[in-house]
Design a protein around this motif. Structure first.
Motif, mmCIF file in Angstrom:
data_model
loop_
_atom_site.group_PDB
_atom_site.id
_atom_site.type_symbol
_atom_site.label_atom_id
_atom_site.label_comp_id
_atom_site.label_asym_id
_atom_site.label_seq_id
_atom_site.Cartn_x
_atom_site.Cartn_y
_atom_site.Cartn_z
ATOM 1 N N ARG A 219 50.299 37.118 54.804
ATOM 2 C CA ARG A 219 49.010 36.435 54.746
ATOM 3 C C ARG A 219 48.196 36.639 56.016
ATOM 4 O O ARG A 219 47.136 36.025 56.181
ATOM 5 C CB ARG A 219 49.241 34.936 54.504
ATOM 6 C CG ARG A 219 50.020 34.645 53.228
ATOM 7 C CD ARG A 219 50.353 33.174 53.099
ATOM 8 N NE ARG A 219 49.159 32.344 52.954
ATOM 9 C CZ ARG A 219 49.188 31.017 52.856
ATOM 10 N NH1 ARG A 219 50.358 30.381 52.873
ATOM 11 N NH2 ARG A 219 48.068 30.317 52.737
ATOM 12 N N MET B 132 42.081 33.124 63.658
ATOM 13 C CA MET B 132 41.637 34.471 63.300
ATOM 14 C C MET B 132 40.177 34.701 63.678
ATOM 15 O O MET B 132 39.790 35.823 64.046
ATOM 16 C CB MET B 132 41.841 34.705 61.806
ATOM 17 C CG MET B 132 43.294 34.866 61.383
ATOM 18 S SD MET B 132 44.152 36.211 62.234
ATOM 19 C CE MET B 132 43.080 37.588 61.845
ATOM 20 N N SER C 244 46.338 39.223 59.097
ATOM 21 C CA SER C 244 45.624 40.489 59.235
ATOM 22 C C SER C 244 46.452 41.485 60.034
ATOM 23 O O SER C 244 47.380 41.107 60.772
ATOM 24 C CB SER C 244 44.286 40.256 59.936
ATOM 25 O OG SER C 244 43.477 39.359 59.214
ATOM 26 N N GLU C 245 46.108 42.750 59.925
ATOM 27 C CA GLU C 245 46.794 43.791 60.688
ATOM 28 C C GLU C 245 46.612 43.535 62.181
ATOM 29 O O GLU C 245 45.524 43.181 62.637
ATOM 30 C CB GLU C 245 46.228 45.156 60.328
ATOM 31 C CG GLU C 245 46.949 46.315 61.000
ATOM 32 C CD GLU C 245 46.402 47.664 60.585
ATOM 33 O OE1 GLU C 245 46.856 48.669 61.130
ATOM 34 O OE2 GLU C 245 45.492 47.691 59.705
ATOM 35 N N ASP D 171 43.107 30.350 59.982
ATOM 36 C CA ASP D 171 41.756 30.896 59.831
ATOM 37 C C ASP D 171 40.922 30.708 61.094
ATOM 38 O O ASP D 171 40.175 31.613 61.500
ATOM 39 C CB ASP D 171 41.047 30.239 58.649
ATOM 40 C CG ASP D 171 41.551 30.737 57.304
ATOM 41 O OD1 ASP D 171 42.226 31.802 57.278
ATOM 42 O OD2 ASP D 171 41.286 30.075 56.284
ATOM 43 N N ARG E 33 39.174 37.879 65.935
ATOM 44 C CA ARG E 33 38.186 38.882 65.512
ATOM 45 C C ARG E 33 37.081 39.057 66.551
ATOM 46 O O ARG E 33 36.574 40.165 66.750
ATOM 47 C CB ARG E 33 37.592 38.487 64.165
ATOM 48 C CG ARG E 33 38.508 38.779 62.978
ATOM 49 C CD ARG E 33 37.789 38.629 61.655
ATOM 50 N NE ARG E 33 37.506 37.225 61.363
ATOM 51 C CZ ARG E 33 38.296 36.428 60.652
ATOM 52 N NH1 ARG E 33 39.444 36.896 60.160
ATOM 53 N NH2 ARG E 33 37.970 35.168 60.410
#
Length: 259
Positions: free
Chosen positions: A243, A214, A245-246, A211, A218
């Motif tokens: 689990r 990520m 993201s793309e 997380d 992002r």
């Protein structure tokens, strides 16, 4: 064109972990077998390795590397520096011409290398000792290896330890980060590929979790992101991507990226 190779994608213990019988450590999928984290970048005939841990020799043999121009170190922990003695093969593979290995590190890491490999920096060295040219870098200033500009990225491994990532053209590589230092995110803007550590899905005291990684991904918005420095707690390679993201993938040993 740049070629980026994941030499190792595992934690300090590697995967499988000694004595562990979990489904990851007993997996027959080669992508679940992870040597200690390291990477190699090749641009215009120049070849650079990031970190030389205990598996450095095995990684060089596996990839068939006969020539190496430089090694960049992220920090001084043994899973990232423990294989430095094996640069001797590159020093003497054109004997009697001896080719020193150029290594780059912050002052803290450089001091640790001088201590751990004191025999390589001694005034009166024994024959066959590694030939090293140590360059201390400033994390606030770019530097060059031959014609390649490299931008250091400053971070914290924990409150006690600093860590350095590197941006090399369209690629940024960050391992063992727990926190980016203030303002360093700007150095990552515009990268096509971001490689970042994510030890496991659960939080950890000194490494990004998935997380946390990520969040950086992002904000940076690379075209593609790869997670590295993975523990056996990340789960099986075949199922963990469900689990994610793309545009984000688990890296694995031997994976090559062409940019």
């Amino acid at each position: 064109m740049a070629l980026f190779t994941f030499l190792g994608t595992g934690t300090s213990q590697g995967v499988p972990v000694i004595g562990c019988r979990c489904e990851v450590c007993t997996s027959t999928d080669r992508r679940d077998n992870r040597l200690r984290t390291s990477a190699m970048v090749e641009i215009g005939g120049i070849r650079i390795v990031i970190d030389a841990g205990p598996d450095f020799r095995q990684q060089m043999l596996r990839e068939g590397v006969a020539e190496l121009d430089a090694i960049l170190f992220t920090h001084h922990h043994k899973d990232h520096t423990g294989g430095l003695d094996d640069v001797r093969a590159f020093n003497f593979n054109h004997y009697p011409r001896i080719r020193p290995m150029h290594i780059y590190a912050t002052a803290t890491t450089a001091n640790a290398l001088r201590k751990d490999y004191d025999y390589a920096f001694a005034e009166q060295k024994y024959i066959g000792a590694p030939e090293l040219r140590l360059h201390e870098i400033d994390v606030h200033k770019p530097f060059t290896v031959k014609d390649i500009e490299i931008i250091p990225i400053a971070g914290k491994h924990s409150e006690r330890f600093e860590v350095t990532g590197y941006r090399i053209g369209p690629i940024a590589y960050m391992t063992d980060f727990k926190k980016l230092c203030e303002g360093e995110i700007e150095k990552l803007r515009g990268v096509e590929v971001l490689v970042i550590n994510a030890l496991r899905f659960k939080p950890h005291d000194s490494h990004f979790s998935v997380d946390e990684a990520m969040e950086i991904i992002r904000e940076v918005k690379p075209r593609k992101a790869y997670l590295t420095h993975l523990s056996h707690e990340i789960g099986l390679h075949a199922t963990s991507p469900e689990r994610l993201s793309e545009g984000v993938e688990l890296a694995y040993d031997g994976l090559e990226i062409k940019i």
